[in-house]
Design a protein around this motif. Structure first.
Motif, PDB file in Angstrom:
ATOM      1  N   TYR A  16      52.646   2.544  51.624  1.00 30.26           N
ATOM      2  CA  TYR A  16      53.582   1.915  52.570  1.00 30.26           C
ATOM      3  C   TYR A  16      55.030   1.992  52.098  1.00 30.26           C
ATOM      4  O   TYR A  16      55.949   2.123  52.908  1.00 30.26           O
ATOM      5  CB  TYR A  16      53.175   0.488  52.925  1.00 30.26           C
ATOM      6  CG  TYR A  16      53.032  -0.504  51.797  1.00 30.26           C
ATOM      7  CD1 TYR A  16      54.118  -0.958  51.076  1.00 30.26           C
ATOM      8  CD2 TYR A  16      51.776  -1.037  51.476  1.00 30.26           C
ATOM      9  CE1 TYR A  16      53.983  -1.894  50.061  1.00 30.26           C
ATOM     10  CE2 TYR A  16      51.622  -1.968  50.473  1.00 30.26           C
ATOM     11  CZ  TYR A  16      52.731  -2.392  49.757  1.00 30.26           C
ATOM     12  OH  TYR A  16      52.593  -3.315  48.750  1.00 30.26           O
ATOM     13  N   TYR A  72      55.264  -8.450  53.519  1.00 28.44           N
ATOM     14  CA  TYR A  72      53.817  -8.315  53.301  1.00 28.44           C
ATOM     15  C   TYR A  72      53.530  -7.725  51.926  1.00 28.44           C
ATOM     16  O   TYR A  72      52.536  -8.076  51.283  1.00 28.44           O
ATOM     17  CB  TYR A  72      53.196  -7.461  54.410  1.00 28.44           C
ATOM     18  CG  TYR A  72      52.942  -8.226  55.685  1.00 28.44           C
ATOM     19  CD1 TYR A  72      51.991  -9.240  55.723  1.00 28.44           C
ATOM     20  CD2 TYR A  72      53.645  -7.947  56.850  1.00 28.44           C
ATOM     21  CE1 TYR A  72      51.744  -9.953  56.885  1.00 28.44           C
ATOM     22  CE2 TYR A  72      53.414  -8.656  58.026  1.00 28.44           C
ATOM     23  CZ  TYR A  72      52.461  -9.657  58.032  1.00 28.44           C
ATOM     24  OH  TYR A  72      52.228 -10.373  59.187  1.00 28.44           O
ATOM     25  N   GLN A  81      53.544  -1.748  59.445  1.00 29.61           N
ATOM     26  CA  GLN A  81      54.749  -2.443  59.894  1.00 29.61           C
ATOM     27  C   GLN A  81      55.836  -1.460  60.323  1.00 29.61           C
ATOM     28  O   GLN A  81      55.993  -0.391  59.739  1.00 29.61           O
ATOM     29  CB  GLN A  81      55.289  -3.353  58.787  1.00 29.61           C
ATOM     30  CG  GLN A  81      54.341  -4.453  58.369  1.00 29.61           C
ATOM     31  CD  GLN A  81      53.882  -5.302  59.532  1.00 29.61           C
ATOM     32  OE1 GLN A  81      54.689  -5.762  60.342  1.00 29.61           O
ATOM     33  NE2 GLN A  81      52.573  -5.506  59.626  1.00 29.61           N
ATOM     34  N   THR A  82      56.582  -1.845  61.346  1.00 27.61           N
ATOM     35  CA  THR A  82      57.702  -1.025  61.825  1.00 27.61           C
ATOM     36  C   THR A  82      59.048  -1.600  61.428  1.00 27.61           C
ATOM     37  O   THR A  82      60.068  -0.941  61.566  1.00 27.61           O
ATOM     38  CB  THR A  82      57.650  -0.916  63.357  1.00 27.61           C
ATOM     39  OG1 THR A  82      57.698  -2.242  63.931  1.00 27.61           O
ATOM     40  CG2 THR A  82      56.363  -0.229  63.806  1.00 27.61           C
ATOM     41  N   ASP A  83      59.051  -2.846  60.946  1.00 25.14           N
ATOM     42  CA  ASP A  83      60.266  -3.531  60.506  1.00 25.14           C
ATOM     43  C   ASP A  83      60.302  -3.500  58.971  1.00 25.14           C
ATOM     44  O   ASP A  83      59.344  -3.911  58.317  1.00 25.14           O
ATOM     45  CB  ASP A  83      60.249  -4.978  61.017  1.00 25.14           C
ATOM     46  CG  ASP A  83      61.515  -5.746  60.661  1.00 25.14           C
ATOM     47  OD1 ASP A  83      61.801  -5.891  59.455  1.00 25.14           O
ATOM     48  OD2 ASP A  83      62.200  -6.228  61.570  1.00 25.14           O
ATOM     49  N   ALA A 105      50.692  -4.194  55.577  1.00 25.88           N
ATOM     50  CA  ALA A 105      52.038  -3.682  55.301  1.00 25.88           C
ATOM     51  C   ALA A 105      52.182  -2.239  55.759  1.00 25.88           C
ATOM     52  O   ALA A 105      53.267  -1.802  56.172  1.00 25.88           O
ATOM     53  CB  ALA A 105      52.342  -3.797  53.805  1.00 25.88           C
ATOM     54  N   PRO A 118      56.263 -13.861  56.424  1.00 23.70           N
ATOM     55  CA  PRO A 118      56.912 -12.764  57.157  1.00 23.70           C
ATOM     56  C   PRO A 118      57.967 -13.253  58.145  1.00 23.70           C
ATOM     57  O   PRO A 118      59.043 -12.649  58.265  1.00 23.70           O
ATOM     58  CB  PRO A 118      55.731 -12.078  57.879  1.00 23.70           C
ATOM     59  CG  PRO A 118      54.547 -12.398  57.029  1.00 23.70           C
ATOM     60  CD  PRO A 118      54.791 -13.787  56.515  1.00 23.70           C
ATOM     61  N   LYS A 158      59.812  -6.904  57.248  1.00 22.17           N
ATOM     62  CA  LYS A 158      58.446  -7.411  57.361  1.00 22.17           C
ATOM     63  C   LYS A 158      57.518  -6.625  56.441  1.00 22.17           C
ATOM     64  O   LYS A 158      56.593  -7.193  55.840  1.00 22.17           O
ATOM     65  CB  LYS A 158      57.975  -7.337  58.824  1.00 22.17           C
ATOM     66  CG  LYS A 158      56.671  -8.072  59.070  1.00 22.17           C
ATOM     67  CD  LYS A 158      56.402  -8.251  60.560  1.00 22.17           C
ATOM     68  CE  LYS A 158      57.189  -9.407  61.144  1.00 22.17           C
ATOM     69  NZ  LYS A 158      56.730  -9.763  62.518  1.00 22.17           N
ATOM     70  N   LEU A 159      57.767  -5.342  56.289  1.00 21.82           N
ATOM     71  CA  LEU A 159      56.958  -4.532  55.382  1.00 21.82           C
ATOM     72  C   LEU A 159      57.080  -5.032  53.948  1.00 21.82           C
ATOM     73  O   LEU A 159      56.076  -5.218  53.246  1.00 21.82           O
ATOM     74  CB  LEU A 159      57.387  -3.067  55.479  1.00 21.82           C
ATOM     75  CG  LEU A 159      56.562  -2.038  54.700  1.00 21.82           C
ATOM     76  CD1 LEU A 159      56.590  -0.681  55.415  1.00 21.82           C
ATOM     77  CD2 LEU A 159      57.074  -1.848  53.273  1.00 21.82           C
TER      78      LEU A 159
END
Length: 499
Positions: free
Chosen positions: A429, A305, A296-298, A293, A233, A301-302
Motif C-alpha cells: 500500500y 490505517y 484507500q483512495t485518500d 489500507a 481514520p 486515510k491510507l
C-alpha cells in the motif's frame, strides 16, 4: 535543577502556551509564531538531560519528584521516568517542535490559539508519561483530549465537528472504567494511589480479570486496537497536518504505554491468561487493516490505517508470552522500538501529505501523478519515509518489526508468519501510493504548477530523515536505555501474584 527536570518538561510548554495565548489575535501572529518556536525549543531542550543524565544500569524510576497534592485522599504530585517512559517524553517534545515548524506559514487564522493548543497538549502528554500517581496520570490522560478536540474541531476539514466529537467520546468513555479500577485499587492498597503500590497487590483472578477489562477499554481505544479503531481514520482525515502528526506520533503511544505501565504489572496473571485475546486482536489489526489500507483512495486515510496496522505490532509484542508464562524480551523491546520509530515515520508521512495538500488542496491519490518532475527534493524525502513505513532494513521501520517477529518465532511460528505479512502489505500500500503520486508524467495542471520544498519544509524533512536513518542504522542508542527496565518488568510479570 536536575531535581526539577520532570516538572519543567510538563509545565514549561504549558506556560509557553499560555504566554502565546496572551499575544491576542491574528494582528500579532508573527509574535505568536516566534514565541511558540522558543517555547517548543525550550520544552525539547529541558528533556535532553533526561537522556544524558540517565543511569542505564538502573531499571527503576529516576529524576523522581514527590510532593503532597490532595493530602486527605493521599494523592501525590509524584513524577518519575524509567527506561520505558523516558524516550516518549523526548519523542513528544521533539514532535511538538516539528509541529510548530510545520504550521509556521500554513496556519493563517487564530495562529496563537493553534500554537498554544499544541504547546499545552505537549505538557499534558508529558505529564501522562511521567506521572507515578494513578489520579495524577488520569488527570493528564484526560486533559490532553481537550487541546486535540479543539485542534480537530477548529482547524480541521469539512467534517471536523463530527470527527472531533467522535474522537472525544470514544477516548473519554473508554477511560471512565479505568477510574473505577483505580478507586478499587486505592482501597485494596490501604489508601494509596501510587502505581508502584498497585503493582504489589496480591489480587485474585476475578479481580484481575475485571481490572484488565477496565484497562482494555481505556488503552485499546487509545492505541487503537481492532475493533475499537474506527475513530482514528476520521480524526486523521479531518485534522490539520500538525494534529495528524501528534495524533499518530504521540497520542496513540499513550494507549500502548498504559498496557505496559498498568495492565501488565498490576494484573499479570490476567494478562497471561488472556494474552491470546490480545494476540488475536493484534494479528487482525496487522493483517486485516493492512488490507483495508490497500484499497484507500485518500492518502491521509491510507496512512491512518497504516498506523493501526503498525500499532497492532506493538500490542502483539507486549502480549507475546513465551510458553504461556514468560514475557518475551525480544518482542517487548521490539514493540517499544516500533512505537518510537512509528512516531518518527508517521509524523514524516503526514507532514509530506500536508506539504502536497498545501499546494494542491487535495488528498486524493487520483489527483496527483508525476510529482517527482516538479518536486525532486520532496520526492526523495518521501521515498525514504515510504521505505521506512514499509520496513526497509536500514531504516527505523525495520528494527522494531524484525525484533517482534523474532520474539514471535520463539512463541509460535504461525504468529510470526501472520505478523510478517505487514512487511508485504506495508510495502504494497505504501509503494503503490508512492508510485501513483510521485512517478509518471505530470498528471494535470495542478501538479504542473507545483514548486519544490522551501527552506522551512526542507528543515523539517531533513531532521525527520536523520531520526529515521539514525534509529535504523544504530538502534543500540535506544535499546540500551530501555533494556534494564524491560527486564525488570518481565521479571515482575513472571512472578505470579496468586497463591
Amino acid at each position: 535543577m536536575t531535581g526539577k527536570l520532570l516538572s519543567l518538561a510538563i509545565w514549561l510548554p504549558i506556560l509557553a502556551g499560555l504566554v502565546v495565548l496572551a499575544t491576542g489575535g491574528d494582528k500579532r501572529a508573527n509574535v505568536a509564531r516566534w514565541l511558540s518556536l522558543i517555547g517548543a525549543l525550550a520544552g525539547f531542550l529541558v528533556t535532553i538531560p533526561l537522556y544524558t543524565g540517565f543511569d542505564m544500569l538502573n531499571g527503576g524510576m529516576q529524576f523522581v519528584e514527590l510532593k503532597p497534592w490532595i493530602e486527605s485522599y493521599n494523592i501525590n504530585y509524584h513524577l518519575g521516568v524509567d527506561g520505558i517512559s523516558m524516550w516518549f517524553v523526548l519523542l513528544n517534545s521533539f514532535t511538538t517542535l516539528m509541529v510548530v515548524l510545520a504550521g509556521w506559514q500554513v496556519i493563517e487564522q487564530r495562529v496563537g490559539q493553534y500554537m498554544a493548543a499544541f504547546l499545552i497538549m505537549s505538557g499534558l502528554i508529558n505529564g501522562a508519561f511521567i506521572a507515578q500517581d494513578a489520579i495524577l496520570f488520569y488527570c493528564f490522560f484526560e486533559a490532553m483530549l481537550i487541546p486535540m478536540y479543539l485542534i480537530i474541531g477548529i482547524w480541521g476539514g469539512p467534517n471536523r465537528v463530527y470527527a472531533s466529537i467522535k474522537f472525544f467520546l470514544y477516548t473519554l468513555l473508554g477511560s471512565l472504567l479505568t477510574l473505577v479500577a483505580f478507586i478499587y485499587l486505592y482501597y485494596q492498597a490501604d489508601g494509596s494511589f501510587a502505581i508502584a503500590d498497585f503493582a504489589r497487590l496480591p489480587l485474585g483472578m476475578t479481580a484481575q480479570t475485571l481490572i484488565l477489562v477496565a484497562f482494555f477499554f481505556a488503552f485499546a481505544v487509545k492505541v487503537p486496537m481492532w475493533p475499537v479503531h474506527t475513530w482514528l481514520p476520521d480524526a486523521h482525515v479531518e485534522a490539520p497536518t500538525g494534529g495528524s502528526m501528534v495524533l499518530a506520533a504521540i497520542t496513540l503511544k499513550l494507549g500502548a504505554y498504559g498496557f505496559l505501565r498498568f495492565a501488565l504489572p498490576i494484573v499479570p496473571d490476567a494478562c497471561r491468561q488472556y494474552a491470546w485475546v490480545f494476540v488475536l486482536l493484534s494479528l487482525i489489526a496487522v493483517v486485516y487493516i493492512g488490507l483495508v489500507a490497500l484499497v484507500q483512495t485518500d492518502m491521509k486515510k491510507l496512512v491512518a490505517y497504516s498506523s493501526i496496522s503498525h500499532m497492532g505490532f506493538v500490542t502483539l509484542g507486549f502480549f507475546m508470552f513465551a510458553g504461556g508464562t514468560q514475557m518475551n524480551s525480544f518482542a517487548v523491546e521490539g514493540a517499544l522500538i516500533q512505537m518510537i520509530s512509528h512516531g518518527f515515520v508517521s509524523a514524516a508521512m503526514f507532514f509530506c501529505i500536508g506539504v502536497m495538500y498545501d499546494r494542491v488542496h487535495s488528498r486524493k491519490i487520483a489527483d496527483y501523478g508525476g510529482v517527482a518532475n516538479k518536486m525532486p527534493i520532496f520526492a526523495s524525502f518521501l521515498m525514504l519515509f515510504a521505505m521506512a513505513n514499509s520496513g526497509l532494513p536500514g531504516t527505523s521501520g525495520f528494527v522494531g518489526e524484525f525484533s517482534v517477529i523474532l520474539g514471535a518465532v520463539q512463541v509460535n511460528f504461525w504468529y510470526a508468519v501472520a505478523g510478517a505479512t505487514t512487511l508485504i502489505f506495508g510495502a504494497a500500500y505504501t509503494l503503490w501510493m508512492y508510485k501513483r503520486v510521485i512517478f509518471g508524467d505530470v498528471a494535470n495542471e495542478h501538479v504542473a504548477e507545483l514548486t519544490d520544498v522551501n527552506k522551512r519544509e526542507f528543515l523539517v524533512l531533513a531532521v525527520l530523515a536523520v531520526t529515521v536513518l539514525g534509529m535504523g542504522l544504530y538502534p543500540k542508542l535506544f535499546t540500551d536505555v530501555m533494556h534494564v527496565s524491560v527486564n525488570d518488568l518481565i521479571w515482575h510479570v513472571s512472578q505470579s501474584k496468586l497463591h
